[in-house]
Design an enzyme around this catalytic site. Structure first.
Site, PDB file in Angstrom:
ATOM      1  N   LYS A 181       0.842  -1.205   0.000  1.00  0.00           N
ATOM      2  CA  LYS A 181       0.000   0.000   0.000  1.00  0.00           C
ATOM      3  C   LYS A 181       0.873   1.250   0.000  1.00  0.00           C
ATOM      4  O   LYS A 181       1.577   1.530   0.967  1.00  0.00           O
ATOM      5  CB  LYS A 181      -0.908   0.045   1.232  1.00  0.00           C
ATOM      6  N   GLY A 233       7.164   4.471   8.182  1.00  0.00           N
ATOM      7  CA  GLY A 233       6.269   5.602   8.434  1.00  0.00           C
ATOM      8  C   GLY A 233       6.523   6.162   9.813  1.00  0.00           C
ATOM      9  O   GLY A 233       7.638   6.042  10.347  1.00  0.00           O
ATOM     10  N   SER A 234       5.487   6.758  10.388  1.00  0.00           N
ATOM     11  CA  SER A 234       5.682   7.454  11.659  1.00  0.00           C
ATOM     12  C   SER A 234       5.776   6.465  12.820  1.00  0.00           C
ATOM     13  O   SER A 234       5.249   5.349  12.757  1.00  0.00           O
ATOM     14  CB  SER A 234       4.514   8.409  11.891  1.00  0.00           C
ATOM     15  N   THR A 235       6.405   6.911  13.891  1.00  0.00           N
ATOM     16  CA  THR A 235       6.551   6.067  15.074  1.00  0.00           C
ATOM     17  C   THR A 235       5.191   5.770  15.694  1.00  0.00           C
ATOM     18  O   THR A 235       4.939   4.654  16.154  1.00  0.00           O
ATOM     19  CB  THR A 235       7.508   6.752  16.079  1.00  0.00           C
ATOM     20  N   GLY A 238       3.647   3.077  13.690  1.00  0.00           N
ATOM     21  CA  GLY A 238       4.487   1.886  13.884  1.00  0.00           C
ATOM     22  C   GLY A 238       4.159   1.184  15.197  1.00  0.00           C
ATOM     23  O   GLY A 238       4.083  -0.050  15.253  1.00  0.00           O
ATOM     24  N   CYS A 289      13.531  10.620   6.896  1.00  0.00           N
ATOM     25  CA  CYS A 289      13.538  10.069   8.257  1.00  0.00           C
ATOM     26  C   CYS A 289      14.916  10.200   8.896  1.00  0.00           C
ATOM     27  O   CYS A 289      15.021  10.386  10.099  1.00  0.00           O
ATOM     28  CB  CYS A 289      13.095   8.618   8.238  1.00  0.00           C
ATOM     29  N   GLU A 386      10.233  15.010  15.767  1.00  0.00           N
ATOM     30  CA  GLU A 386      10.572  15.027  14.347  1.00  0.00           C
ATOM     31  C   GLU A 386       9.682  16.058  13.638  1.00  0.00           C
ATOM     32  O   GLU A 386       8.458  15.974  13.710  1.00  0.00           O
ATOM     33  CB  GLU A 386      10.312  13.640  13.773  1.00  0.00           C
TER      34      GLU A 386
END
Ligand code: TAP
Length: 481
Positions: A181, A233-235, A238, A289, A386
Site C-alpha cells: 500500500k 512511516g511514523s513512530t 508503527g 527520516c 521530528e
C-alpha cells in the site's frame, strides 16, 4: 554571490496520466469500492482519481498473493526469480525520465532529486537484489533459507518509488509475494510500477498494489492471510502496528522516524561541513527520516559556521519543483505543512530564535522556507520531535563527551553525522552514537548494499545489504528456494 538563472522546466510530456487508476490485483488493474483524488502539492491541481481499497479488495489482493506464492513464486528456482528482478530493474531505467517527472508531480520534490537520486536508487535496489536471488544459500542463513510467504507492505510519501523498491526487491528476491500500500498522497509511481510488472511478464499475483489511506493500511497489516508486515512511516503508526502484530505471530520490521544529530567539530573544513548540513536537512524539503535535523556544532566555531550556513541558505532556490534549478520543492501536503508550522511556532514560543532564508513563496501549493533555529535547548520540542520539514535546530557543545550525550538524548536512533579531520575521533564517536547509520564527513549517502535501520523508537530490522535479506527469510527453515 547569487547567480540568476533562466527557468529550465522539465517537460511533462513524457508522462501520460490516466484519468483514473484501479487497484493492481492478480496482474490486472481492477475496480475497487470507492475513489479519491491525488493532487500536485506544488499547484494543488488534481492529477488523477485513484481507487480506495476496502476490505473485499484487500481480501482479493491477499488471496492473489497467496495463490502466486504457493503455485509459482516460492517454487521457482532463485535464478529464474532473479531474471524477473533484472528485467524490472532495466524497465525502471528505461522509464526513468517518466517516473522522475511523475514522482515530482505527485510528491512535490525537485526534479533534480527524483531524476538523480530516487529513480536511479530504486533501479539499483532491483539490480542488487536480483543478484541475491540465486545466492541465498551463501548469505549466511544456512544452506537453503526459505521465504516467509505473503508480505504486507505499507510505505510513506517522502520517497514513494524508492521506498517501494526497498520493500519489494528483497521480498521478491527471497521468494515471497507482496501486497503493497503506497501513501495516500503519492500513489502514482507505484501504479506505473504495476504497469512495469506487467511489461516484465511477472507472474500474476506476485506483486499486488492496493491504494488507499491509513484505513487500507490497517486492513492490510491486520489481515490473517499475511505472514509478515514491513512498515515505513511514523513512530505513532508503527507502535499501533507492533501491538496488532504482537498477538498474531506475524513477522514484523519497522522503519520509523528520526531526529539525527549532525555533529561538527572545530577542525572540520567549514565550507564542506556547510554543504553537508544543507544536504542533511534541506534535501527533499527535510522529508527524510534520517535527516540531520539537529546540528551540534562545537562552540568555538559556532558563529563562523552559522554565518557561512546562512549565506549558503540564501542561495537555495525554492519554487517550481519541475524546474531543474530548484533546490527546495513543495511540502507534500497541507497536513504536513500544518505540522511544520505548529512545531516551528512552538520553537519560538519556547524561546528559540528563528531565521528563515528570505525567499518568495508561490501563491498556490504548500511551501515552507528553509529555516534555522538557534538558542535551542535539549528540552525544546523542536530538539526532541521530528519536524519532517526544512527546519534545522542548532545546539552547541564543548567536548566530544558532551556531543555524545546531546546526540544520544533523543527517543530516536536512526542516523548521525560526524565532521572532523581526525579519523580517531570519527571512530570514537561512531562507536558511541546510538544510531543505525553514522556518516563521516558526508551525509545522506545510500547504497543498496548497506543495511539501513534504527534503534529505539526509530524501529527495528534492517533494509538493504545481506542483513536486509534476513527480514524476508525463515532463517530456521530447511528446503530449497
Ligand atoms: P504515517 O502516517 O505513519 O504513514 C505511513 C504509511 O502508513 C502511509 O501509507 C499511511 O497511509 C499508512 N498508515 C497510516 N495509518 C495507518 C494504520 N493505522 N495502519 C496501517 N497503515 C497506516 O507516516 P507518514 O506521515 O506517511 O510519513 C512520515 C513519517 O514516516 C515520518 O515520521 C518519518 O520519519 C517516517 N519515515 C520513516 C522512514 C524510515 S526509513 N525510518 C522513511 C520514511 C518516513 P496514508 O498515507 O494513506 O495515511
Amino acid at each position: 554571490m547569487r547567480f540568476e538563472y533562466a527557468p529550465a522546466p522539465e517537460s511533462r510530456s513524457v508522462v501520460t496520466l490516466r484519468d483514473s487508476y484501479g487497484l493492481f490485483i492478480g496482474g490486472e488493474f481492477v475496480a475497487g469500492s470507492s475513489v479519491f483524488k491525488t493532487i500536485s502539492p506544488a499547484t494543488e491541481e488534481v492529477l488523477a482519481e485513484v481507487t480506495h481499497a476496502g476490505p473485499e479488495d484487500v481480501d482479493r489482493a491477499v488471496a492473489a498473493a497467496r495463490q502466486a506464492y504457493e503455485r509459482v513464486w516460492s517454487v521457482m528456482p532463485g535464478r529464474e526469480r532473479g531474471k524477473y528482478l533484472f528485467r524490472i530493474a532495466r524497465l525502471l531505467q528505461e522509464r526513468a525520465r517518466e517516473l522522475a517527472v511523475l514522482e515530482t508531480m505527485d510528491n512535490g520534490k525537485p526534479i533534480r532529486e527524483s531524476r538523480d537520486v530516487d529513480i536511479p536508487l530504486a533501479a539499483a535496489h532491483f539490480f542488487y537484489h536480483a543478484g541475491w536471488a540465486d545466492k541465498l544459500g551463501y548469505a549466511g542463513f544456512g544452506p537453503s533459507p526459505r521465504p516467509l510467504g505473503v508480505v504486507g507492505q505499507v510505505i510513506p510519501w517522502n520517497f514513494p518509488l524508492l521506498m517501494l523498491a526497498w520493500k519489494i526487491a528483497p521480498a521478491l528476491a527471497c521468494g515471497n509475494t507482496v501486497v503493497l500500500k503506497p501513501a495516500e498522497t503519492t500513489p502514482l509511481t507505484a501504479l506505473v510500477f504495476a504497469e512495469i510488472c506487467q511489461q516484465a511478464d511477472l507472474p500474476p499475483g506476485v506483486v499486488n498494489i492496493v491504494t488507499g489511506d491509513g484505513s487500507t493500511g490497517q486492513l492490510l497489516v491486520a489481515h490473517p492471510g499475511i505472514d509478515k508486515v514491513a512498515f515505513t512511516g511514523s513512530t505513532a503508526v508503527g507502535k499501533e502496528i507492533a501491538r496488532a502484530c504482537a498477538v498474531s505471530g506475524k513477522r514484523l520490521t519497522l522503519e520509523l522516524g528520526g531526529k539525527a544529530a549532525n555533529v561538527v567539530f572545530d577542525d572540520s573544513p567549514v565550507d564542506q561541513a556547510v554543504e553537508g548540513i544543507v544536504n542533511g536537512i534541506f534535501f527533499n524539503q527535510g522529508h527524510v527520516c534520517c535527516a540531520g535535523s539537529r546540528l551540534l556544532v562545537q562552540e568555538s566555531i559556532a558563529d563562523e559556521l552559522l554565518s557561512a550556513l546562512k549565506r549558503r541558505m540564501m542561495t537555495l532556490r525554492l519554487g517550481d519543483p519541475m524546474d531543474k534549478n530548484t533546490d527546495i520543492g513543495a511540502i507534500n501536503s497541507r497536513v504536513q505543512l500544518d505540522k511544520i508550522q505548529e512545531l516551528t511556532a512552538s520553537g519560538e514560543a519556547e524561546g528559540a530564535e528563528r531565521w528563515s532564508a528570505p525567499c518568495a513563496l508561490p501563491d498556490r501549493g504548500f511551501w515552507f522556507p528553509p529555516t534555522v533555529f538557534t538558542g535551542v535547548s535539549a528540552a525544546h520540542r523542536i530538539a526532541q520531535e521530528e519536524i519532517f520539514g526544512p527546519v534545522l535546530s542548532v545546539l552547541t557543545f564543548r567536548t566530544p563527551a558532551e556531543a555524545i550525550e546531546k546526540a544520544n538524548n533523543t527517543p530516536y536512533g536512526l542516523s548521525a553525522g560526524v565532521w572532523t579531520e581526525k579519523g580517531s575521533l570519527i571512530l570514537w564517536m561512531a562507536s558511541r552514537l546510538r544510531a543505525g547509520v553514522v556518516w563521516a564527513n558526508t551525509f545522506n549517502r545510500f547504497d543498496p548494499a548497506a543495511p539501513f535501520g534504527g534503534y529505539k523508537e526509530s524501529g527495528f530490522g534492517r533494509e538493504g545489504g545481506r542483513h536486509g535479506l534476513e527480514a524476508y527469510l525463515d532463517v530456521l527453515g530447511g528446503s530449497d528456494v
